[in-house]
Design an enzyme around this catalytic site. Structure first.
Site, PDB file in Angstrom:
ATOM      1  N   CYS A 180       6.792 -48.156 -38.561  1.00  0.00           N
ATOM      2  CA  CYS A 180       5.957 -46.963 -38.766  1.00  0.00           C
ATOM      3  C   CYS A 180       6.574 -46.034 -39.802  1.00  0.00           C
ATOM      4  O   CYS A 180       6.427 -46.284 -41.003  1.00  0.00           O
ATOM      5  CB  CYS A 180       5.711 -46.283 -37.418  1.00  0.00           C
ATOM      6  SG  CYS A 180       4.231 -45.262 -37.461  1.00  0.00           S
ATOM      7  N   HIS A 196       3.641 -50.272 -34.131  1.00  0.00           N
ATOM      8  CA  HIS A 196       4.836 -50.275 -33.280  1.00  0.00           C
ATOM      9  C   HIS A 196       4.855 -51.594 -32.507  1.00  0.00           C
ATOM     10  O   HIS A 196       4.470 -51.628 -31.329  1.00  0.00           O
ATOM     11  CB  HIS A 196       4.800 -49.092 -32.307  1.00  0.00           C
ATOM     12  CG  HIS A 196       5.056 -47.780 -32.977  1.00  0.00           C
ATOM     13  ND1 HIS A 196       6.324 -47.352 -33.293  1.00  0.00           N
ATOM     14  CD2 HIS A 196       4.204 -46.833 -33.424  1.00  0.00           C
ATOM     15  CE1 HIS A 196       6.250 -46.173 -33.887  1.00  0.00           C
ATOM     16  NE2 HIS A 196       4.975 -45.834 -33.983  1.00  0.00           N
ATOM     17  N   GLU A 202       7.062 -53.094 -31.137  1.00  0.00           N
ATOM     18  CA  GLU A 202       7.946 -53.081 -29.956  1.00  0.00           C
ATOM     19  C   GLU A 202       7.161 -52.900 -28.656  1.00  0.00           C
ATOM     20  O   GLU A 202       7.638 -53.269 -27.591  1.00  0.00           O
ATOM     21  CB  GLU A 202       9.027 -51.999 -30.094  1.00  0.00           C
ATOM     22  CG  GLU A 202       8.561 -50.547 -30.148  1.00  0.00           C
ATOM     23  CD  GLU A 202       8.214 -50.063 -31.557  1.00  0.00           C
ATOM     24  OE1 GLU A 202       7.926 -50.894 -32.440  1.00  0.00           O
ATOM     25  OE2 GLU A 202       8.230 -48.829 -31.775  1.00  0.00           O
TER      26      GLU A 202
HETATM   27  N1  GLN Z   1       5.297 -39.368 -38.925  1.00  0.00           N
HETATM   28  C1  GLN Z   1       4.608 -40.531 -39.336  1.00  0.00           C
HETATM   29  C2  GLN Z   1       3.098 -40.401 -39.152  1.00  0.00           C
HETATM   30  O1  GLN Z   1       2.645 -39.582 -38.418  1.00  0.00           O
HETATM   31  C3  GLN Z   1       5.123 -41.751 -38.616  1.00  0.00           C
HETATM   32  C4  GLN Z   1       4.853 -41.741 -37.155  1.00  0.00           C
HETATM   33  C5  GLN Z   1       5.626 -42.771 -36.413  1.00  0.00           C
HETATM   34  O2  GLN Z   1       6.649 -43.267 -36.908  1.00  0.00           O
HETATM   35  N2  GLN Z   1       5.227 -43.077 -35.228  1.00  0.00           N
HETATM   36  O3  GLN Z   1       2.348 -41.135 -39.726  1.00  0.00           O
END
Ligand code: GLN
Length: 573
Positions: free
Chosen positions: A386, A549, A551
């Protein structure tokens, strides 16, 4: 009708109620039953989305976009099933539902009260989550004696009356301390927990005793007498090296048989523990070992540092390691160190792989970008999750495409090269459909590029096939398929969970691609807008980033493809 097993905790929090709940579920699955689990969180927050991760651990994201307490993650990792958000109940949800209904006049002038309205709402929610399962294991958050879980204990007692005691069983998980100055195991706190529970009319059918060591006979006897239950229902659960040992240990005490007997049921199949046991053995004594650096933002609370805020990443590495007989040592490195002292970057040479995990805000961002640069130029395996993908794109734009000012607008709203940005149309859609503020939350589909490294990983681990099956089911519900971004059959599509706001800016995709980034997967919105989901770099042993994500979809015995590929390549170093 499903059978219910209520798991409550005595003495103190943090004794492993969640893993015990998950382990009971795993055992019953092995006896051939369809199992799900429900978590009750007695706080007033509607969900865990707004909770500070440093205080409460990581926020778990479900397929249907719920932001939940991480216990649901534990259940999914043990049970290898997707659990929807309705399986989490909070006091906030219960009261909100009742008050909303009252405001709409649905109670027709009645006085709306704790009993029966709140209690009925709790019971309805539990029944909804039960669905077509044989067993529903309900974990009551907090500790017996807390004011906050009284309504839930009352509701469970009432559920017992509705369905009959033969369909509901109580398990108390307690802790037996061994104070170092006397080196003797003490049962008194457990005795008191039993008494507190009895004040709610609840007498445990099983007591699971967590302790540093196994329980001896005199202590089992003492608890038996005090709780008035047979000593074979006093189960010992001593400390272990990996949580995945717990189902095996509980089975040594024949918990599965005893539980089924309690319900007057028989086993549907012979449990097959060989594969699970092999994975546990590979966690405990792997053939190889690797060292991974997770470069993130860490906040210490008093004398304790909360690595729990990345628990799913930790687990995903363990799962991948177990499938590859590779032990993964994780070092948590504060990215700020790579900002003030650039020389410290050479420390990263000691690692077989580097991860930049998800994150929000500007703190430590330049340090993360420096670490990514180091991984890219020194050919160290890299996995960006992400924020880790977004910052890899920023690094690449700055140092390969020559856009010196490149940034994400999350950190630098006025940058001349906003390679990561909120997509205005996206914001509007999310707001209108109220998918939870402006975050892209829950499962979304990604179409993978032919011949990409990422596609190969999803194929090799069997995930592509699994997801294709799931997608065929989802296609039956058109609106659901639309939301997820499944517009047509026949494309190589996978599903991963999301929790983010910003995207790779479509304006820069061409330039980035021409400079060498491969966008190996994208999400296709119903208006055919494409959002980038995966990146990879050819000419690098392993440099992969994902907007998702992954994970959250990793389970023991069924590891996440990207973590699998990452650990495999890291162990080649
Ligand atoms: N801050 C980034 C966004 O909002 C990444 C978010 C994250 O890593 N979950 O897109």
């Amino acid at each position: 009708m499903p059978k219910y097993i209520v798991v409550a905790g005595g003495v103190m929090s943090g004794v492993g109620k969640g893993v015990t709940t998950a382990s009971i579920g795993k055992i019953l699955q092995e006896y051939g039953y369809k199992v799900t689990a429900v978590k009750i969180d007695p706080y007033l927050n509607y969900d865990a989305g707004t909770l500070r991760p440093t205080e409460h651990g990581e926020v778990w994201v479900t397929d249907d976009g719920g932001e939940i307490d991480q216990d649901l993650g534990t259940y999914e990792r043990f049970l290898n099933i997707d659990i929807p958000k309705r399986n989490n109940l909070t006091t906030g949800q219960v009261y909100k539902a009742v008050i909303d209904r009252e405001r709409q006049g649905e109670y027709l002038g009645q006085t709306v009260q704790f009993i029966p309205h709140i209690i009925d709402e709790i019971k309805d929610r539990i029944k909804n989550a039960s669905d077509s399962h044989d067993f529903v294991i309900i974990e009551v958050g907090g500790t017996i004696g807390d004011y906050e879980n009284i309504p839930f204990l009352f509701a469970l007692k009432s559920l017992e009356r509705d369905i009959g005691k033969q369909n509901l069983s109580y398990v108390l998980v307690t802790y037996l301390p061994i104070p170092s100055h006397i080196e003797e195991m003490k049962t008194k706190p457990t005795q008191q927990a039993i008494r507190l529970l009895s004040e709610h009319g609840i007498f445990p059918d099983f007591i699971i005793c967590r302790a540093k060591r196994a329980l001896d006979v005199p202590r089992k006897k003492k608890i038996e007498t005090y709780a008035n239950i047979a000593s074979e229902h006093v189960i010992s659960e001593p400390d272990i090296e990996t949580v995945y040992q717990i189902p095996l240990d509980l089975e040594k005490e024949k918990l599965g048989d005893k539980l089924l007997k309690e319900f007057g049921m028989k086993s549907r199949k012979n449990p097959e523990w060989q594969e699970w046991k092999r994975l546990v053995d590979d966690i405990l004594s792997p053939k190889k070992n690797i060292k991974i650096a997770i470069v993130g933002k860490y906040i210490d609370i008093g004398d304790y540092n909360l690595a729990d805020s990345y628990i799913s990443i930790n687990q995903a590495l363990i799962h991948a390691g177990a499938s590859l007989s590779t032990g993964v040592e994780i070092n948590w490195l504060d990215s700020k160190m790579f900002e003030s002292d650039k020389k410290s970057l050479t420390k990263l040479k000691n690692y077989d792989g580097i991860i930049v995990p998800g994150g929000f805000g500007s703190s430590g961002v330049e340090g993360k970008i420096n670490a990514i640069n180091f991984a890219r130029t020194n050919k160290i395996p890299y996995l960006g999750l992400c924020y880790g993908l977004q910052l890899a794109v920023v690094e690449f734009a700055r140092n390969v495409c020559g856009l010196k000012d490149a940034h994400t607008t999350e950190v630098s709203p006025k940058t001349s090269a906003p390679v990561i940005d909120v997509q205005p149309a996206q914001r509007e859609i999310l707001e209108k459909s109220m998918f939870g503020g402006t975050m892209r939350l829950g499962a979304y589909a990604a179409i993978l590029k032919d011949k990409s490294q990422i596609l190969r990983l999803y194929e090799d681990t069997g995930r592509l096939k699994d997801d294709e099956k799931r997608i065929n089911e989802l296609m039956k519900d058109k609106s659901q398929a639309f939301r997820l971004g499944i517009l047509e059959k026949g494309k190589k599509t996978v599903l991963e969970r999301h929790r983010h706001r910003y995207e790779v800016n479509p304006r820069f995709v061409d330039l980035l691609e021409k400079s060498g980034i491969v966008f190996s997967g994208h999400y296709e919105r119903f208006d055919r807008t494409k959002l980038m989901e995966y990146i990879e770099l050819p000419n690098h042993p392993f440099f992969i980033g994902t907007q998702a994500h992954p994970e959250f979809k990793s389970r023991l015995g069924n590891p996440s493809p990207l973590f699998y590929g990452f650990v495999k390549n890291a162990s080649k170093r």
